[in-house]
Design an enzyme around this catalytic site. Structure first.
Site, PDB file in Angstrom:
ATOM      1  N   GLU A  39      27.064   0.204  16.187  1.00 37.16           N
ATOM      2  CA  GLU A  39      27.300  -0.714  17.305  1.00 37.16           C
ATOM      3  C   GLU A  39      26.054  -1.579  17.464  1.00 37.16           C
ATOM      4  O   GLU A  39      24.971  -1.058  17.742  1.00 37.16           O
ATOM      5  CB  GLU A  39      27.557   0.129  18.557  1.00 37.16           C
ATOM      6  CG  GLU A  39      27.958  -0.592  19.795  1.00 37.16           C
ATOM      7  CD  GLU A  39      28.171   0.386  20.946  1.00 37.16           C
ATOM      8  OE1 GLU A  39      27.848   0.026  22.083  1.00 37.16           O
ATOM      9  OE2 GLU A  39      28.647   1.527  20.699  1.00 37.16           O
ATOM     10  N   ASP A  45      23.526  -1.416  31.100  1.00 35.70           N
ATOM     11  CA  ASP A  45      22.423  -0.877  30.315  1.00 35.70           C
ATOM     12  C   ASP A  45      21.234  -0.513  31.184  1.00 35.70           C
ATOM     13  O   ASP A  45      20.867  -1.241  32.101  1.00 35.70           O
ATOM     14  CB  ASP A  45      21.982  -1.900  29.261  1.00 35.70           C
ATOM     15  CG  ASP A  45      23.081  -2.158  28.248  1.00 35.70           C
ATOM     16  OD1 ASP A  45      23.614  -1.172  27.721  1.00 35.70           O
ATOM     17  OD2 ASP A  45      23.409  -3.333  28.005  1.00 35.70           O
TER      18      ASP A  45
END
Length: 259
Positions: free
Chosen positions: A46, A57
């Protein structure tokens, strides 16, 4: 057949998906890290598209994003870096992970077309609403054979999970907890109850568990409840201090897999 689909038909569990940020630690490290992950034994890779305002994130990946952006990383450059990788022997399924705004700026059809050209198999866009994807973009993704991977969390309702399962191909990204990446480590009893609750739904698509996976212990535990797991922050931390990206990347994958 899409490489992601083919992988899960062949391998039902213990699939390891490793995330890293394009252009990190240095701008031209993208292809090196990708090749080293494949050679180390990662089942999927990924690649993060650096973005200035990530919503899912945590600090580690945010910092990697900023370094990559400061290095001059762009979506256009990422496609240039990935050009020819399939001819060079990269066979591992590849996903691009990021946020929808850069994709919209690039142009959704142009983006999907470039993904097809360079050999990207799927996208993970956490802030893409399922309804918008269905109504506006699914036909484009299907045209170019690109899978759109949706996320579910412990707070996602059963009806929504079933709807996501209906419109998904490849796998479902099963976020282990309501936190950002890298915020927690280990897997709790409450999380295991959530994994089992979703397993009991007998969904069509396999699931990969992400957030909180960092080593062989957590990888094995996650894989006991799913088709495998996703590691991001722990790998980024290793890259940020590595003096041998190739060797350290291969060693990291083998450590997680217990090899």
């Amino acid at each position: 057949m899409n490489r992601i689909t083919a992988l899960f038909l062949e391998k039902k569990t213990q699939n390891l998906n490793i995330y890293f940020t394009a252009g990190f630690p240095k701008i031209n490290d993208t292809k090196l890290v990708l090749k080293s992950l494949q050679e180390g034994g990662a089942d999927l890779v990924e690649i993060g598209m650096p973005y200035s305002d990530p919503v899912a994130d945590g600090e580690t990946i945010q910092q990697a994003n900023q370094v990559a952006l400061d290095n001059g990383m762009t979506v256009k450059l990422l496609f240039e870096q990935l050009a020819g990788i399939r001819e060079e022997g990269i066979t591992v399924p590849i996903l691009l992970m990021g946020y929808v705004n850069p994709v919209l700026q690039f142009g959704v059809e142009a983006f999907c077309q470039k993904c097809q050209e360079v050999g990207v198999d799927g996208l993970i866009l956490p802030d893409m609403p399922a309804s918008v994807y269905e109504e506006e973009y699914k036909a484009i993704f299907d045209k170019y054979g690109i899978l759109n991977i949706f996320l579910i969390t412990p707070q996602t309702s059963e009806s929504r999970i079933r709807h996501i399962d209906e419109i998904s191909h490849g796998f479902i990204y099963m976020v282990s907890s309501a936190s950002t990446t890298g915020a927690k480590s280990g897997i709790s009893d409450v999380q295991e109850e959530y994994f089992e609750r979703v397993n009991a739904m007998n969904l069509t698509n396999p699931r990969l568990i992400g957030f909180g996976i960092s080593d062989n212990e957590t990888f094995k535990k996650a894989s006991s409840h799913s088709a495998g797991a996703i590691i991001g922050s722990a790998f980024i931390k290793m890259l940020s201090t590595s003096t041998d990206l190739d060797g350290d990347t291969k060693a990291f994958v083998k450590m997680v897999k217990g090899q």
